[in-house]
Motif scaffolding. Sequence first.
Motif, PDB file in Angstrom:
ATOM      1  N   ALA A 126       0.830  -1.207   0.000  1.00  0.00           N
ATOM      2  CA  ALA A 126       0.000   0.000   0.000  1.00  0.00           C
ATOM      3  C   ALA A 126       0.863   1.255   0.000  1.00  0.00           C
ATOM      4  CB  ALA A 126      -0.925  -0.011   1.211  1.00  0.00           C
ATOM      5  N   GLU A 127       1.934   1.229   0.765  1.00  0.00           N
ATOM      6  CA  GLU A 127       2.844   2.376   0.803  1.00  0.00           C
ATOM      7  C   GLU A 127       3.585   2.515  -0.526  1.00  0.00           C
ATOM      8  OE1 GLU A 127       6.607   4.095   3.453  1.00  0.00           O
ATOM      9  OE2 GLU A 127       5.706   2.146   3.915  1.00  0.00           O
ATOM     10  N   GLN A 128       4.010   1.388  -1.089  1.00  0.00           N
ATOM     11  CA  GLN A 128       4.762   1.409  -2.347  1.00  0.00           C
ATOM     12  C   GLN A 128       3.946   2.034  -3.475  1.00  0.00           C
ATOM     13  OE1 GLN A 128       6.181  -2.463  -3.569  1.00  0.00           O
ATOM     14  NE2 GLN A 128       6.507  -1.821  -5.694  1.00  0.00           N
ATOM     15  N   PHE A 129       2.653   1.724  -3.525  1.00  0.00           N
ATOM     16  CA  PHE A 129       1.810   2.221  -4.610  1.00  0.00           C
ATOM     17  C   PHE A 129       1.008   3.468  -4.227  1.00  0.00           C
ATOM     18  CE2 PHE A 129       1.983  -2.473  -5.621  1.00  0.00           C
ATOM     19  CZ  PHE A 129       2.888  -2.328  -6.665  1.00  0.00           C
ATOM     20  N   GLY A 130       1.275   3.993  -3.063  1.00  0.00           N
ATOM     21  CA  GLY A 130       0.618   5.226  -2.654  1.00  0.00           C
ATOM     22  C   GLY A 130      -0.877   5.086  -2.445  1.00  0.00           C
ATOM     23  N   VAL A 131      -1.322   3.950  -1.937  1.00  0.00           N
ATOM     24  CA  VAL A 131      -2.744   3.713  -1.723  1.00  0.00           C
ATOM     25  C   VAL A 131      -3.207   4.522  -0.509  1.00  0.00           C
ATOM     26  CG1 VAL A 131      -4.497   1.993  -1.146  1.00  0.00           C
ATOM     27  CG2 VAL A 131      -2.682   1.433  -2.775  1.00  0.00           C
ATOM     28  N   GLN A 132      -4.183   5.393  -0.723  1.00  0.00           N
ATOM     29  CA  GLN A 132      -4.698   6.251   0.341  1.00  0.00           C
ATOM     30  C   GLN A 132      -6.043   5.785   0.877  1.00  0.00           C
ATOM     31  OE1 GLN A 132      -2.871   8.762   1.628  1.00  0.00           O
ATOM     32  NE2 GLN A 132      -1.233   8.239   0.196  1.00  0.00           N
ATOM     33  N   GLY A 133      -6.759   4.999   0.090  1.00  0.00           N
ATOM     34  CA  GLY A 133      -8.075   4.522   0.503  1.00  0.00           C
ATOM     35  C   GLY A 133      -8.466   3.315  -0.320  1.00  0.00           C
ATOM     36  N   ILE A 134      -9.548   2.669   0.076  1.00  0.00           N
ATOM     37  CA  ILE A 134     -10.027   1.493  -0.640  1.00  0.00           C
ATOM     38  C   ILE A 134     -11.458   1.738  -1.125  1.00  0.00           C
ATOM     39  CG2 ILE A 134      -8.509  -0.141   0.502  1.00  0.00           C
ATOM     40  CD1 ILE A 134     -10.798  -0.825   2.419  1.00  0.00           C
ATOM     41  N   PRO A 135     -11.851   1.078  -2.232  1.00  0.00           N
ATOM     42  CA  PRO A 135     -11.078   0.103  -3.008  1.00  0.00           C
ATOM     43  C   PRO A 135      -9.994   0.782  -3.848  1.00  0.00           C
ATOM     44  CG  PRO A 135     -13.139   0.545  -4.109  1.00  0.00           C
ATOM     45  CD  PRO A 135     -13.202   1.289  -2.813  1.00  0.00           C
ATOM     46  N   ALA A 136      -8.925   0.049  -4.077  1.00  0.00           N
ATOM     47  CA  ALA A 136      -7.847   0.513  -4.943  1.00  0.00           C
ATOM     48  C   ALA A 136      -7.358  -0.676  -5.765  1.00  0.00           C
ATOM     49  CB  ALA A 136      -6.704   1.104  -4.124  1.00  0.00           C
ATOM     50  N   LEU A 137      -7.137  -0.437  -7.041  1.00  0.00           N
ATOM     51  CA  LEU A 137      -6.649  -1.488  -7.941  1.00  0.00           C
ATOM     52  C   LEU A 137      -5.461  -0.949  -8.710  1.00  0.00           C
ATOM     53  CD1 LEU A 137      -7.003  -4.300  -9.288  1.00  0.00           C
ATOM     54  CD2 LEU A 137      -8.500  -3.181 -10.967  1.00  0.00           C
ATOM     55  N   VAL A 138      -4.310  -1.565  -8.501  1.00  0.00           N
ATOM     56  CA  VAL A 138      -3.082  -1.192  -9.199  1.00  0.00           C
ATOM     57  C   VAL A 138      -2.828  -2.222 -10.292  1.00  0.00           C
ATOM     58  CG1 VAL A 138      -0.606  -0.780  -8.981  1.00  0.00           C
ATOM     59  CG2 VAL A 138      -2.155  -0.118  -7.118  1.00  0.00           C
ATOM     60  N   LEU A 139      -2.652  -1.761 -11.514  1.00  0.00           N
ATOM     61  CA  LEU A 139      -2.390  -2.652 -12.643  1.00  0.00           C
ATOM     62  C   LEU A 139      -0.898  -2.646 -12.949  1.00  0.00           C
ATOM     63  CD1 LEU A 139      -5.400  -1.668 -14.927  1.00  0.00           C
ATOM     64  CD2 LEU A 139      -5.186  -3.672 -13.438  1.00  0.00           C
ATOM     65  N   LEU A 140      -0.310  -3.842 -13.046  1.00  0.00           N
ATOM     66  CA  LEU A 140       1.124  -3.995 -13.266  1.00  0.00           C
ATOM     67  C   LEU A 140       1.394  -4.720 -14.575  1.00  0.00           C
ATOM     68  CD1 LEU A 140       2.257  -5.168  -9.700  1.00  0.00           C
ATOM     69  CD2 LEU A 140       2.233  -2.836 -10.609  1.00  0.00           C
ATOM     70  N   ASP A 141       2.440  -4.301 -15.253  1.00  0.00           N
ATOM     71  CA  ASP A 141       2.907  -4.977 -16.462  1.00  0.00           C
ATOM     72  C   ASP A 141       3.946  -6.010 -16.041  1.00  0.00           C
ATOM     73  OD1 ASP A 141       3.893  -5.835 -18.863  1.00  0.00           O
ATOM     74  OD2 ASP A 141       4.519  -3.869 -19.590  1.00  0.00           O
ATOM     75  N   ALA A 142       3.596  -7.284 -16.205  1.00  0.00           N
ATOM     76  CA  ALA A 142       4.511  -8.374 -15.833  1.00  0.00           C
ATOM     77  C   ALA A 142       4.911  -9.173 -17.062  1.00  0.00           C
ATOM     78  CB  ALA A 142       3.842  -9.286 -14.811  1.00  0.00           C
ATOM     79  N   SER A 143       4.902  -8.523 -18.239  1.00  0.00           N
ATOM     80  CA  SER A 143       5.115  -9.243 -19.491  1.00  0.00           C
ATOM     81  C   SER A 143       6.578  -9.526 -19.788  1.00  0.00           C
ATOM     82  CB  SER A 143       4.511  -8.451 -20.654  1.00  0.00           C
ATOM     83  OG  SER A 143       5.109  -7.162 -20.756  1.00  0.00           O
ATOM     84  N   ASP A 144       7.493  -8.763 -19.170  1.00  0.00           N
ATOM     85  CA  ASP A 144       8.916  -8.967 -19.442  1.00  0.00           C
ATOM     86  C   ASP A 144       9.462 -10.057 -18.528  1.00  0.00           C
ATOM     87  OD1 ASP A 144      11.596  -8.892 -19.986  1.00  0.00           O
ATOM     88  OD2 ASP A 144      11.851  -6.741 -19.651  1.00  0.00           O
ATOM     89  N   PRO A 145       9.815 -11.238 -19.088  1.00  0.00           N
ATOM     90  CA  PRO A 145      10.289 -12.317 -18.220  1.00  0.00           C
ATOM     91  C   PRO A 145      11.651 -12.037 -17.590  1.00  0.00           C
ATOM     92  CG  PRO A 145      10.557 -12.918 -20.531  1.00  0.00           C
ATOM     93  CD  PRO A 145       9.794 -11.623 -20.503  1.00  0.00           C
ATOM     94  N   HIS A 146      12.371 -11.042 -18.126  1.00  0.00           N
ATOM     95  CA  HIS A 146      13.713 -10.745 -17.621  1.00  0.00           C
ATOM     96  C   HIS A 146      13.762  -9.440 -16.843  1.00  0.00           C
ATOM     97  CE1 HIS A 146      15.008 -14.031 -20.171  1.00  0.00           C
ATOM     98  NE2 HIS A 146      14.491 -13.430 -21.222  1.00  0.00           N
ATOM     99  N   GLY A 147      12.601  -8.836 -16.588  1.00  0.00           N
ATOM    100  CA  GLY A 147      12.589  -7.567 -15.879  1.00  0.00           C
ATOM    101  C   GLY A 147      11.552  -7.549 -14.779  1.00  0.00           C
ATOM    102  N   ALA A 148      11.680  -6.596 -13.884  1.00  0.00           N
ATOM    103  CA  ALA A 148      10.716  -6.452 -12.795  1.00  0.00           C
ATOM    104  C   ALA A 148       9.394  -5.913 -13.335  1.00  0.00           C
ATOM    105  CB  ALA A 148      11.277  -5.519 -11.724  1.00  0.00           C
ATOM    106  N   CYS A 149       8.341  -6.095 -12.567  1.00  0.00           N
ATOM    107  CA  CYS A 149       7.028  -5.580 -12.959  1.00  0.00           C
ATOM    108  C   CYS A 149       7.043  -4.048 -12.908  1.00  0.00           C
ATOM    109  CB  CYS A 149       5.943  -6.114 -12.030  1.00  0.00           C
ATOM    110  SG  CYS A 149       5.826  -7.911 -11.985  1.00  0.00           S
ATOM    111  N   SER A 150       6.320  -3.440 -13.835  1.00  0.00           N
ATOM    112  CA  SER A 150       6.214  -1.985 -13.859  1.00  0.00           C
ATOM    113  C   SER A 150       4.748  -1.583 -13.771  1.00  0.00           C
ATOM    114  CB  SER A 150       6.832  -1.419 -15.143  1.00  0.00           C
ATOM    115  OG  SER A 150       6.195  -1.966 -16.291  1.00  0.00           O
ATOM    116  N   VAL A 151       4.501  -0.384 -13.281  1.00  0.00           N
ATOM    117  CA  VAL A 151       3.137   0.089 -13.078  1.00  0.00           C
ATOM    118  C   VAL A 151       2.535   0.557 -14.399  1.00  0.00           C
ATOM    119  CG1 VAL A 151       1.690   1.810 -11.943  1.00  0.00           C
ATOM    120  CG2 VAL A 151       3.579   0.749 -10.695  1.00  0.00           C
TER     121      VAL A 151
END
Length: 251
Positions: A126-151
Amino acid sequence: MTTPGAASRAQSPRQEHLVSMFGESLYHWAPAAEGNEKISQVDTLAALRTNKTLGVYFSGSWCGPCQAFTPKLAKFYEVLKKKSQEFEVVWISHDHSSDDFVRYFQQMPWLALAADRVAVQGARLAEQFGVQGIPALVLLDASDPHGACSVIALDGVDKVSRDPYALEFPYKPRLSALKALVPRRLRNFVSRKKDSGVAQFKGAFRGLAKAVSPLNIVRLILQVLRAALGQVISLVFPKYTSSKATLDRDL
């Protein structure tokens, strides 16, 4: 010295990122006796191995807006599954008891962060993505098998609410989507050529800047003013200009 199996245990940046976010296991609904289901644990990397887009969903059963949005997200999720889209959601619970957790999780067809890790890992996410309230949905790109996920987006709730049939999914910027279609070798080649072109342009610009000195600029301005003044004189004193031209020719 490399121990047996060490190579197989080596993780890519993507795998390391997933484990750092969610731990080594997640909750999911597994088949049980008499056609029922029970909450069971599944390996995080196995569960998210092929998913190119992840949704991190912060929600709690006591929250009215969460109760309204969760069914929308469930329909959205089913639409993408029918389209064979590689999409998965991980629920980060904000419930206050295990009973509330289980009852609310029954409405969800996706995965969940283990209840005993919510206090630490859930708070960190929650702190990493700056979540201030709920509901909250963060969408991440996990398509790169050799890289970390990006927002991709922090406003996933708004995107799902506006696009219930996932017509614009996965909500990546169009330029990034087109870039993903270009082979990596070609992208690297173009990048090298671009850097080379930029260097050549900078060199030419430096040479031009040296050639165009302040004195040369002043001379150019004086030439323009002299030519303009001649045009004005010819318009105001046409006879003088004609006589002067004749005199200059005779001389």
